[in-house]
Design a protein around this motif. Structure first.
Motif, PDB file in Angstrom:
ATOM      1  N   VAL A   1       1.065  -1.280  -0.054  1.00  0.00           N
ATOM      2  CA  VAL A   1      -0.306  -0.111  -0.054  1.00  0.00           C
ATOM      3  C   VAL A   1       0.828   1.225   0.013  1.00  0.00           C
ATOM      4  CG1 VAL A   1      -1.531   1.228   1.607  1.00  0.00           C
ATOM      5  CG2 VAL A   1      -1.927  -1.087   1.096  1.00  0.00           C
ATOM      6  N   GLY A   2       1.938   1.257   0.640  1.00  0.00           N
ATOM      7  CA  GLY A   2       2.891   2.522   0.580  1.00  0.00           C
ATOM      8  C   GLY A   2       3.449   2.594  -0.498  1.00  0.00           C
ATOM      9  N   ALA A   3       3.679   1.563  -1.397  1.00  0.00           N
ATOM     10  CA  ALA A   3       4.368   1.883  -2.709  1.00  0.00           C
ATOM     11  C   ALA A   3       3.002   2.308  -3.741  1.00  0.00           C
ATOM     12  CB  ALA A   3       4.768   0.543  -3.533  1.00  0.00           C
ATOM     13  N   ALA A   4       1.844   1.740  -3.731  1.00  0.00           N
ATOM     14  CA  ALA A   4       0.739   1.905  -4.460  1.00  0.00           C
ATOM     15  C   ALA A   4       0.447   3.344  -4.425  1.00  0.00           C
ATOM     16  CB  ALA A   4      -0.270   1.113  -4.466  1.00  0.00           C
ATOM     17  N   SER A   5       0.298   3.931  -2.893  1.00  0.00           N
ATOM     18  CA  SER A   5      -0.216   5.170  -2.771  1.00  0.00           C
ATOM     19  C   SER A   5       0.640   6.039  -3.285  1.00  0.00           C
ATOM     20  CB  SER A   5      -0.651   5.376  -1.441  1.00  0.00           C
ATOM     21  OG  SER A   5       0.705   5.112  -0.466  1.00  0.00           O
ATOM     22  N   ARG A   6       2.011   6.183  -3.167  1.00  0.00           N
ATOM     23  CA  ARG A   6       2.958   7.003  -3.705  1.00  0.00           C
ATOM     24  C   ARG A   6       2.823   7.018  -5.378  1.00  0.00           C
ATOM     25  NH1 ARG A   6       3.922   5.527   1.097  1.00  0.00           N
ATOM     26  NH2 ARG A   6       4.876   7.010   2.624  1.00  0.00           N
TER      27      ARG A   6
ATOM     28  N   GLY B   1      -0.707  -9.491  -2.799  1.00  0.00           N
ATOM     29  CA  GLY B   1      -1.164 -10.742  -3.252  1.00  0.00           C
ATOM     30  C   GLY B   1      -0.953 -11.988  -2.579  1.00  0.00           C
ATOM     31  N   PRO B   2       0.234 -12.284  -2.294  1.00  0.00           N
ATOM     32  CA  PRO B   2       0.438 -13.540  -1.477  1.00  0.00           C
ATOM     33  C   PRO B   2       0.047 -13.382  -0.100  1.00  0.00           C
ATOM     34  CG  PRO B   2       2.482 -12.777  -2.980  1.00  0.00           C
ATOM     35  CD  PRO B   2       1.456 -11.743  -3.009  1.00  0.00           C
ATOM     36  N   ALA B   3       0.048 -12.317   0.465  1.00  0.00           N
ATOM     37  CA  ALA B   3      -0.176 -11.989   1.760  1.00  0.00           C
ATOM     38  C   ALA B   3      -1.858 -12.133   2.316  1.00  0.00           C
ATOM     39  CB  ALA B   3       0.124 -10.628   2.198  1.00  0.00           C
ATOM     40  N   THR B   4      -2.457 -12.190   1.070  1.00  0.00           N
ATOM     41  CA  THR B   4      -3.961 -12.068   1.238  1.00  0.00           C
ATOM     42  C   THR B   4      -4.705 -12.781   0.265  1.00  0.00           C
ATOM     43  OG1 THR B   4      -4.364  -9.825  -0.292  1.00  0.00           O
ATOM     44  CG2 THR B   4      -3.934  -9.502   2.206  1.00  0.00           C
ATOM     45  N   SER B   5      -5.268 -12.465  -1.035  1.00  0.00           N
ATOM     46  CA  SER B   5      -5.810 -13.121  -1.904  1.00  0.00           C
ATOM     47  C   SER B   5      -5.901 -12.217  -3.154  1.00  0.00           C
ATOM     48  CB  SER B   5      -7.320 -13.531  -1.301  1.00  0.00           C
ATOM     49  OG  SER B   5      -8.187 -12.645  -1.128  1.00  0.00           O
TER      50      SER B   5
ATOM     51  N   HIS C   1      -8.795 -11.559  -4.611  1.00  0.00           N
ATOM     52  CA  HIS C   1      -9.956 -10.856  -4.357  1.00  0.00           C
ATOM     53  C   HIS C   1      -9.664  -9.669  -3.511  1.00  0.00           C
ATOM     54  CE1 HIS C   1     -14.157  -9.789  -3.578  1.00  0.00           C
ATOM     55  NE2 HIS C   1     -13.796  -9.890  -2.288  1.00  0.00           N
ATOM     56  N   ALA C   2      -9.077  -9.818  -2.548  1.00  0.00           N
ATOM     57  CA  ALA C   2      -8.595  -8.673  -1.742  1.00  0.00           C
ATOM     58  C   ALA C   2      -7.880  -7.666  -2.461  1.00  0.00           C
ATOM     59  CB  ALA C   2      -8.018  -9.045  -0.418  1.00  0.00           C
ATOM     60  N   LEU C   3      -6.764  -8.122  -2.954  1.00  0.00           N
ATOM     61  CA  LEU C   3      -6.005  -7.159  -3.710  1.00  0.00           C
ATOM     62  C   LEU C   3      -6.757  -6.338  -4.751  1.00  0.00           C
ATOM     63  CD1 LEU C   3      -3.203  -6.335  -4.712  1.00  0.00           C
ATOM     64  CD2 LEU C   3      -2.933  -8.292  -6.225  1.00  0.00           C
TER      65      LEU C   3
ATOM     66  N   ALA D   1     -10.046  -1.103   2.381  1.00  0.00           N
ATOM     67  CA  ALA D   1     -10.592  -2.076   1.583  1.00  0.00           C
ATOM     68  C   ALA D   1      -9.956  -3.605   1.982  1.00  0.00           C
ATOM     69  CB  ALA D   1     -10.263  -1.834   0.063  1.00  0.00           C
ATOM     70  N   LEU D   2      -8.669  -3.426   2.114  1.00  0.00           N
ATOM     71  CA  LEU D   2      -8.038  -5.017   2.389  1.00  0.00           C
ATOM     72  C   LEU D   2      -8.711  -5.475   3.607  1.00  0.00           C
ATOM     73  CD1 LEU D   2      -4.364  -4.425   1.693  1.00  0.00           C
ATOM     74  CD2 LEU D   2      -5.877  -5.749   0.498  1.00  0.00           C
TER      75      LEU D   2
END
Length: 260
Positions: free
Chosen positions: A152-157, A203-207, A209-211, A255-256
């Motif tokens: 999330v830190g990468a995507a938000s930036r 992705g690997p940490a959740t699913s 769908h969550a991603l 959302a996650l």
């Protein structure tokens, strides 16, 4: 793309987005513009958040509890960034919170003092992100929750770069204007980097769908905020760029938490 140029851009992005020490040699002959360096914002975000995420995971592995771990991580992140994005969020909320004319809103956003809207924005930002992190820590392993925070830190930036590119400068001659405007290449590199980092961490940490839910929710929130700023100010400022990061981080984490 030369690897040396990317390393230079990463170093400059780290210096711009955080208080992490960066060697002065990366700024020799540099004119201070960030239009090309912005392509490294997503990678810089991952680097900045990585120690924060590890700290949160280590605390969560003790008897500290999820809430203390989450709030401590957010405090460390604010310390590492100098609360750069939080400051942008507060100033943007003060300027755009009331039904004020454009010029008056821009004037308020330049004022370093925080008003009611700014204080409330900070309270909700910390509260919502902490609540989301607590939910993640209570659902996932500490390390998987940490991976989500990095993604999330990468995507938000990366989304910051999109907002910066999508709108002209609202204040000609202002700081955001002087830093330049990211090129299409810089924007695409930042977005691709942010998406890739999110995929390999969240992705690997959740699913899947969550991603996907987090990415879609963030995209809608970013688009909505972009349109709101376009309508109210006619362009971006340094504050709205910072606010975009905060909004993206809040929505993505929320959302996650909601889909796990």
């Amino acid at each position: 793309m030369k690897s040396k140029d990317m390393i230079d851009d990463l170093a400059r992005s780290l210096a711009f987005l955080s208080r992490l020490p960066v060697s002065p040699r990366f700024f020799e002959g540099h004119d201070g513009r960030m239009d090309r360096s912005a392509r490294a914002f997503a990678l810089a975000g991952a680097v900045i958040v990585a120690p924060v995420a590890l700290f949160m995971a280590l605390m969560a592995g003790t008897s500290a509890g999820a809430l203390l771990s989450a709030l401590s991580a957010l405090a460390l992140q604010a310390a590492l960034t100098g609360a750069l994005h939080e400051d942008g969020l507060a100033d943007t909320a003060d300027g755009l919170g009331g039904n004020l004319p454009r010029e008056r809103a821009l004037e308020i956003m330049k004022d370093s003092r925080n008003g009611t809207f700014g204080v409330l924005a900070l309270v909700f930002s910390v509260g919502l992100r902490a609540a989301a992190l607590v939910a993640l820590l209570n659902t996932l392993s500490p390390m998987n929750a940490a991976l989500c925070l990095i993604g999330v830190g990468a995507a938000s930036r990366a989304v910051m770069v999109w907002h910066w590119r999508a709108l002209p400068a609202a204040r000609p001659g202002g700081l955001a204007d002087k830093m330049g405007r990211p090129s299409e290449t810089s924007l695409h590199t930042a977005l691709l980097s942010g998406l890739t980092i999110a995929i390999v961490t969240v992705g690997p940490a959740t699913s899947a769908h969550a991603l996907a839910s987090a990415l879609v929710a963030t995209a809608f929130a970013a688009y909505g905020f972009n349109q709101f700023v376009r309508h109210r100010l006619g362009g971006h400022t340094g504050d709205t760029i910072g606010a975009m990061q905060q909004i993206s981080e809040i929505v993505a984490l929320g959302a996650l938490a909601a889909t796990l």
